[in-house]
Design a protein around this motif. Sequence first.
Motif, mmCIF file in Angstrom:
data_model
loop_
_atom_site.group_PDB
_atom_site.id
_atom_site.type_symbol
_atom_site.label_atom_id
_atom_site.label_comp_id
_atom_site.label_asym_id
_atom_site.label_seq_id
_atom_site.Cartn_x
_atom_site.Cartn_y
_atom_site.Cartn_z
ATOM 1 N N LEU A 8 0.857 -1.129 0.053
ATOM 2 C CA LEU A 8 0.105 0.218 0.074
ATOM 3 C C LEU A 8 0.786 1.331 -0.069
ATOM 4 O O LEU A 8 1.682 1.403 0.800
ATOM 5 C CB LEU A 8 -0.747 -0.133 1.202
ATOM 6 N N ILE A 9 0.679 2.240 -1.084
ATOM 7 C CA ILE A 9 1.651 3.053 -1.259
ATOM 8 C C ILE A 9 0.910 4.481 -1.368
ATOM 9 O O ILE A 9 -0.140 4.622 -2.002
ATOM 10 C CB ILE A 9 2.477 2.988 -2.670
ATOM 11 N N ARG A 85 -10.636 5.762 -2.523
ATOM 12 C CA ARG A 85 -10.594 7.317 -2.309
ATOM 13 C C ARG A 85 -10.038 7.626 -1.041
ATOM 14 O O ARG A 85 -10.554 6.976 -0.023
ATOM 15 C CB ARG A 85 -11.581 8.124 -2.859
ATOM 16 N N GLU A 86 -9.555 8.905 -0.742
ATOM 17 C CA GLU A 86 -9.381 9.407 0.315
ATOM 18 C C GLU A 86 -10.773 9.662 1.295
ATOM 19 O O GLU A 86 -11.716 9.699 0.426
ATOM 20 C CB GLU A 86 -8.639 10.961 0.249
ATOM 21 N N ARG A 87 -10.683 10.031 2.440
ATOM 22 C CA ARG A 87 -12.081 10.590 2.928
ATOM 23 C C ARG A 87 -12.690 11.723 2.203
ATOM 24 O O ARG A 87 -11.988 12.532 1.941
ATOM 25 C CB ARG A 87 -11.448 10.823 4.468
ATOM 26 N N ILE A 133 -13.296 1.696 3.812
ATOM 27 C CA ILE A 133 -11.948 1.214 3.457
ATOM 28 C C ILE A 133 -11.507 -0.433 3.820
ATOM 29 O O ILE A 133 -11.063 -1.153 3.102
ATOM 30 C CB ILE A 133 -10.706 2.142 4.272
ATOM 31 N N ILE A 134 -12.196 -0.769 5.013
ATOM 32 C CA ILE A 134 -12.138 -2.133 5.436
ATOM 33 C C ILE A 134 -12.816 -3.125 4.481
ATOM 34 O O ILE A 134 -12.325 -4.022 4.021
ATOM 35 C CB ILE A 134 -12.535 -2.196 6.702
ATOM 36 N N VAL A 157 -6.324 6.406 3.906
ATOM 37 C CA VAL A 157 -6.648 5.131 3.742
ATOM 38 C C VAL A 157 -5.559 4.308 4.310
ATOM 39 O O VAL A 157 -5.906 3.167 5.069
ATOM 40 C CB VAL A 157 -6.605 4.858 2.276
ATOM 41 N N ILE A 158 -4.458 4.753 4.565
ATOM 42 C CA ILE A 158 -3.259 3.994 5.224
ATOM 43 C C ILE A 158 -3.437 3.960 6.647
ATOM 44 O O ILE A 158 -3.391 2.946 7.391
ATOM 45 C CB ILE A 158 -1.939 4.533 4.918
#
Length: 211
Positions: A8-9, A85-87, A133-134, A157-158
Motif C-alpha cells: 500500500l503506497i 479514495r481519500e475520506r 476502506i475495510i 486510507v493507510i
Amino acid sequence: MTRTEIWLIRHGETDWNAEQRLQGWRDIPLNDVGKAQALSVQRYLEQQRIDFDAVLSSDLQRAIQTAQIAFEPYGYQVEQLSMLRERNYGIYEGQPWQQLIPLPDRQAPTINLRDPQTEIPEGESLPVFYQRIIRAFNQIAQDRPQQKLAVVAHGGVIDMVWRHIKNIDLTSQRPYKIMNASVNHFRITTQQWEEVAWAQTDHIEMANEGL
C-alpha cells in the motif's frame, strides 16, 4: 489458507499537501516534488524485484499519476477504484487542516474532524470512512486470492488500514507521520490482516537529498 499480499503506497506530494490543505475528494495533481517521490517508488520497486499480479489505484489523479510514474517501466495497466479514495471531507475540503484537528499546543478547534461523532456535511464521518476502506480491502482480497498487489492510495486510507491491523480505535493518536510515497506491506488471510513491513521511507529520504 488463502492470502493476498498488498503493498500500500501513498501518493506523492501535491501543492495542497505542501500548503497543508484538506484534499479529500478534490482532484489535485502531483507537483514536481510529488513526481520525484513517485520516481523514488519506482527505484524502490526495482530494488525489491516484486512480481506483482496487478496495480490498483484510487481514481483521484494524484494516486493515478503516482502509480503511472512508479510502474511505468513494467507495463502494468493501472486499475482505478473509487472505493480507494481519500475520506470525503465535504464542505471542509480546501481548508487548512491544522484548523480542523486538535493539536497539543493550542485550544481545541471549533470542529474536530478526528472525532468519530463529528458529522461532515456533504462528506463522510470517520466511522463511515473506516468501514468503506475495510470493506474495500476485504473485497479486493476476496476477488484476488493468492495475488501480490500494489495499491496506490491516500494517507487516510493507510491510517484506517493501520488501525485495523493493530486493532487501535479511531480516537487514539498515531505515533508516526504518514509520508507521501511511503510503502506499507501487509497481507490479508482467511483469518486476519497481518503487517509485514510498515512505513518504509528510506527511498523517499534519498529522493529528497537529490532535490
